[in-house]
Design an enzyme around this catalytic site. Structure first.
Site, PDB file in Angstrom:
ATOM      1  N   GLY A  13       0.829  -1.196   0.000  1.00 28.44           N
ATOM      2  CA  GLY A  13       0.000   0.000   0.000  1.00 28.44           C
ATOM      3  C   GLY A  13       0.864   1.246   0.000  1.00 28.44           C
ATOM      4  CG  PHE A 117     -12.311  19.177  11.099  1.00 26.41           C
ATOM      5  CD1 PHE A 117     -11.869  20.117  10.192  1.00 26.41           C
ATOM      6  CD2 PHE A 117     -12.645  17.916  10.630  1.00 26.41           C
ATOM      7  CE1 PHE A 117     -11.744  19.814   8.850  1.00 26.41           C
ATOM      8  CE2 PHE A 117     -12.533  17.602   9.298  1.00 26.41           C
ATOM      9  CZ  PHE A 117     -12.076  18.553   8.388  1.00 26.41           C
ATOM     10  CG  ASP A 218      -7.531  -5.931  -1.842  1.00 26.99           C
ATOM     11  OD1 ASP A 218      -8.768  -5.892  -1.898  1.00 26.99           O
ATOM     12  OD2 ASP A 218      -6.808  -5.603  -2.794  1.00 26.99           O
ATOM     13  CD  GLN A 237     -16.541   8.704  10.810  1.00 24.00           C
ATOM     14  OE1 GLN A 237     -15.838   9.203   9.933  1.00 24.00           O
ATOM     15  NE2 GLN A 237     -16.303   8.882  12.101  1.00 24.00           N
ATOM     16  CG  HIS A 239     -18.050  12.358   6.131  1.00 22.24           C
ATOM     17  ND1 HIS A 239     -18.773  13.509   5.875  1.00 22.24           N
ATOM     18  CD2 HIS A 239     -16.811  12.771   6.519  1.00 22.24           C
ATOM     19  CE1 HIS A 239     -18.001  14.563   6.094  1.00 22.24           C
ATOM     20  NE2 HIS A 239     -16.812  14.146   6.497  1.00 22.24           N
ATOM     21  CG  LEU A 249     -16.099  13.254   2.423  1.00 23.80           C
ATOM     22  CD1 LEU A 249     -17.212  12.262   2.726  1.00 23.80           C
ATOM     23  CD2 LEU A 249     -14.834  12.860   3.150  1.00 23.80           C
ATOM     24  CD  GLU A 252     -16.179  16.727  10.607  1.00 21.94           C
ATOM     25  OE1 GLU A 252     -15.630  16.945  11.691  1.00 21.94           O
ATOM     26  OE2 GLU A 252     -16.481  15.587  10.208  1.00 21.94           O
ATOM     27  NE  ARG A 283     -15.797  13.199   9.880  1.00 21.60           N
ATOM     28  CZ  ARG A 283     -14.675  12.936   9.200  1.00 21.60           C
ATOM     29  NH1 ARG A 283     -14.292  11.675   9.034  1.00 21.60           N
ATOM     30  NH2 ARG A 283     -13.946  13.909   8.711  1.00 21.60           N
ATOM     31  CG  HIS A 370     -15.721   8.772   5.420  1.00 19.20           C
ATOM     32  ND1 HIS A 370     -15.077   9.148   4.256  1.00 19.20           N
ATOM     33  CD2 HIS A 370     -15.061   9.392   6.441  1.00 19.20           C
ATOM     34  CE1 HIS A 370     -14.059   9.952   4.551  1.00 19.20           C
ATOM     35  NE2 HIS A 370     -14.017  10.098   5.865  1.00 19.20           N
ATOM     36  CD  GLU A 401     -10.456   3.472   5.962  1.00 19.73           C
ATOM     37  OE1 GLU A 401     -11.686   3.255   5.982  1.00 19.73           O
ATOM     38  OE2 GLU A 401      -9.917   4.182   5.092  1.00 19.73           O
ATOM     39  NE  ARG A 412     -11.404   8.599  10.427  1.00 12.64           N
ATOM     40  CZ  ARG A 412     -11.598   9.738   9.753  1.00 12.64           C
ATOM     41  NH1 ARG A 412     -11.189  10.889  10.261  1.00 12.64           N
ATOM     42  NH2 ARG A 412     -12.225   9.736   8.588  1.00 12.64           N
TER      43      ARG A 412
END
Length: 597
Positions: A13, A117, A218, A237, A239, A249, A252, A283, A370, A401, A412
């Site tokens: 990744g 936020f 994966d 979550q 969003h 998205l 926020e 959220r 999200h 994540e 979160r």
């Protein structure tokens, strides 16, 4: 023909967590990064609004406040030692990114600019605090570009468009991975001393999601197939502000700059659900409020979306009503130029995809799948743990994540995802390199690529009549309806049985493309198997947790139950069955109390 490679540390990744891990691992070990995407296309690049850190550049802030907000936001399911570690590390790591060249937005004095936020407060006044350090509304993009440049400078080895399909384990120790090269279809075995998974989430389990096409779970499915449990998979979550029907998205940060949510009557309904911080509640609170408003018929024109209004006249009206002021004590006012300057990508998105100019018109938004709070269980140093006693698996690390530290618990807070990436990506990279320097290469089995080849051959040779697209659509529709913002016993039980049925039907999926070069038909079908496995475990863990906490909201058990459910879920997927166990939450300073916003 299977090709073989050897590197001391292999990172799977190339998003923020993977690149941060690679940068730090490469300072002490021969490091390679494998990514099914070109690194700067990774999903971190879509993160918009900011990275949380108590810099205090515009008003007083403290890492302890950030810690408490994160614990409270997690609905007390987050491990407090890890949360405190993350929030204390936030300040130096943001300055470190700045020194790497990340172009943060600036105050007039040249300091890193910060915005409000959801869920981030001054713990004494209980009002929203300026804590999110940002680069316009492309903060994740800037983090990704900056870290990639640093990795290139540090001579990290990149294998771009290599899709990892298996983790190689020998005597309980991670010793490598198997990947398919997209351009040729050839399998490659990577022999390594340490493996770091930083593969992101599994949001494509649901119908409307902010997640990229490549977010297919994966990194959840591969370890589960090796007997490694997943932690807290029931918590996913939604969003509050994805573009209606599309899921793209709307940061926020729009609400941080003063934007408000309005129902069909033109009312700012968050006054009712979170009277202190209103639109800047956490959220899960905002998503549930929107859902309830829509269910009671107050969606826009009776539809399943609300309006997010950031027009200057609206922002200024509510800023005056809220008695909102700037850090210097002056009245908070915005102009169209302020909105265009601070939220350029959002303005561009809505103009492009909706034909809506947010400076002149409200934006249609709806709760959108999200972020995965659950994932591979790890320590705060990225070490993967494999049981309720937190036994560490040698040579295997995870960050971002896909990992569950757990700093997010049941929900979160905004800006904590980018913080999670860089703090724990750094720790995973450091520990992986340290481990690699203290050990020899493990033994690769002679048949290292056989399991991968069997999976792909089963799909290629399948003569069944099932279509991957049909199964995917049924999975998404069921999970959205039954394991979404609100949940019931009956609905989740139906979803779990449906996922088991889809897993059986998946065994009969064939593909049209039998070639080797860029066979996305084959790899997409393989990814669908990962999504189904993620969905099965999610539905089962949600069904078993008989309470409401954070993002897991049950209409049949509407209250949080700390006496019975203040614990983490661990789930193993074995022979198509889910085995569930639990381990305690680490509580240091903050005893659970009612969340009030």
């Amino acid at each position: 023909m299977t090709q073989h490679h050897q590197h001391e540390v292999v990172i799977v990744g190339a998003g923020g967590a993977g690149l941060m891990a690679a940068l730090y691992a490469s300072r002490g070990a021969d490091t390679a990064v494998l990514s099914k995407l070109y690194p700067t296309r990774s999903h971190t690049g879509t993160a918009q609004g900011g990275i949380g850190a108590a810099l205090g550049n515009l008003e007083e802030d403290r890492a302890d406040w950030h810690t408490f907000d994160t614990v409270k936001g997690s609905d007390y399911l987050g491990d407090q030692d890890a949360i405190e570690f993350m929030c204390q590390e936030a300040v130096p790591v943001v300055y470190e990114l700045e020194h790497m060249g990340l172009p943060f937005s600036r105050t007039d004095e040249g300091r890193i600019a910060q915005r409000r936020f959801g869920g981030h407060t001054n713990n004494e006044t209980k009002q929203p605090v300026l804590r999110a350090a940002y680069a316009a509304d492309r903060t994740g993009h800037m983090i990704l570009q900056t870290l990639y440049q640093q990795c290139i400078k540090n001579e990290v080895n990149f294998y771009d468009e290599f899709q990892v399909l298996d983790l190689i384990v020998d005597n309980g120790k991670a010793v490598g991975v198997v990947a398919a090269e997209l351009a040729t279809g050839e399998l490659h075995v990577f022999h390594t001393k340490a493996v770091v998974f930083a593969t992101g989430g599994h949001g494509r389990v649901w119908e409307v999601t902010s997640n990229a096409y490549a977010y297919t779970g994966d990194g959840v499915a591969i370890p589960m197939r090796k007997g490694i449990p997943m932690e807290d998979m029931e918590f996913f979550q939604f969003h509050p502000t994805g573009i209606a029907k599309l899921g793209i998205l709307i940061t926020e940060g729009v609400r941080g700059e003063g934007g408000v949510l309005l129902n069909n009557d033109g009312d700012r309904f968050m006054d009712v659900y979170a009277p202190t911080v209103k639109d800047l509640a956490s959220r899960d609170v905002v998503s549930r409020a929107m859902f309830l408003e829509m269910r009671e018929g107050r969606g826009i024109n009776g539809q399943r979306y609300m309006h997010l209004d950031v027009r200057p006249e609206t922002v200024n009206k509510y800023a005056e009503l809220d008695k909102r002021i700037n850090p210097d004590g002056s009245e908070y006012r915005v102009t169209a130029e302020d909105i265009l300057g601070k939220l350029p990508d959002i303005v561009d998105f809505t103009r492009t995809y909706l034909g809506v100019d947010p400076v002149k018109q409200p934006m249609p938004v709806q709760p959108t799948a999200h972020y995965a709070m659950g994932g591979i269980p790890t320590t705060q140093y990225g070490e993967v743990v494999i049981d309720t006693k937190s036994t560490i698996m040698p040579g295997f690390y995870a960050a971002g994540e896909v990992a569950c530290v757990s700093v997010h618990g049941a929900n979160r807070l905004g800006t904590n995802s980018l913080l999670d990436l860089v703090v724990f990506g750094k720790q995973a990279g450091l520990r992986a390199a340290e481990y690699a320097n203290g050990t020899e290469y493990g033994k690769l089995p002679d048949d290292a690529a056989d399991f991968t080849r069997q999976q792909l051959d089963a799909i290629l040779n399948n003569k069944g009549e099932e279509k991957a697209a049909d199964i995917a659509n049924e999975m998404k529709e069921t999970m959205t309806d039954k394991v979404g913002v609100f949940r019931t016993e009956e609905g989740m039980a139906e979803a779990f049985e449906k996922m088991l049925e889809l897993k059986e039907r998946y065994q009969h999926v064939g593909v049209d493309d039998h070639g080797k070069v860029f066979n996305t038909d084959l790899l997409n079908t393989w990814e669908l198997g990962c999504l189904i496995d993620s969905a099965i475990v999610t539905a089962k863990c949600a069904l078993d947790r008989k309470e409401s906490r954070g993002a897991h909201a049950r209409e049949d058990f509407p209250k949080r139950n700390d006496d019975e459910w203040l614990k983490h879920t661990l789930a193993w997927l074995k022979d198509g069955k889910v085995e569930v166990d639990y381990k305690p939450v680490k509580i240091t300073k903050y005893e659970p109390m009612e969340r009030v916003y």
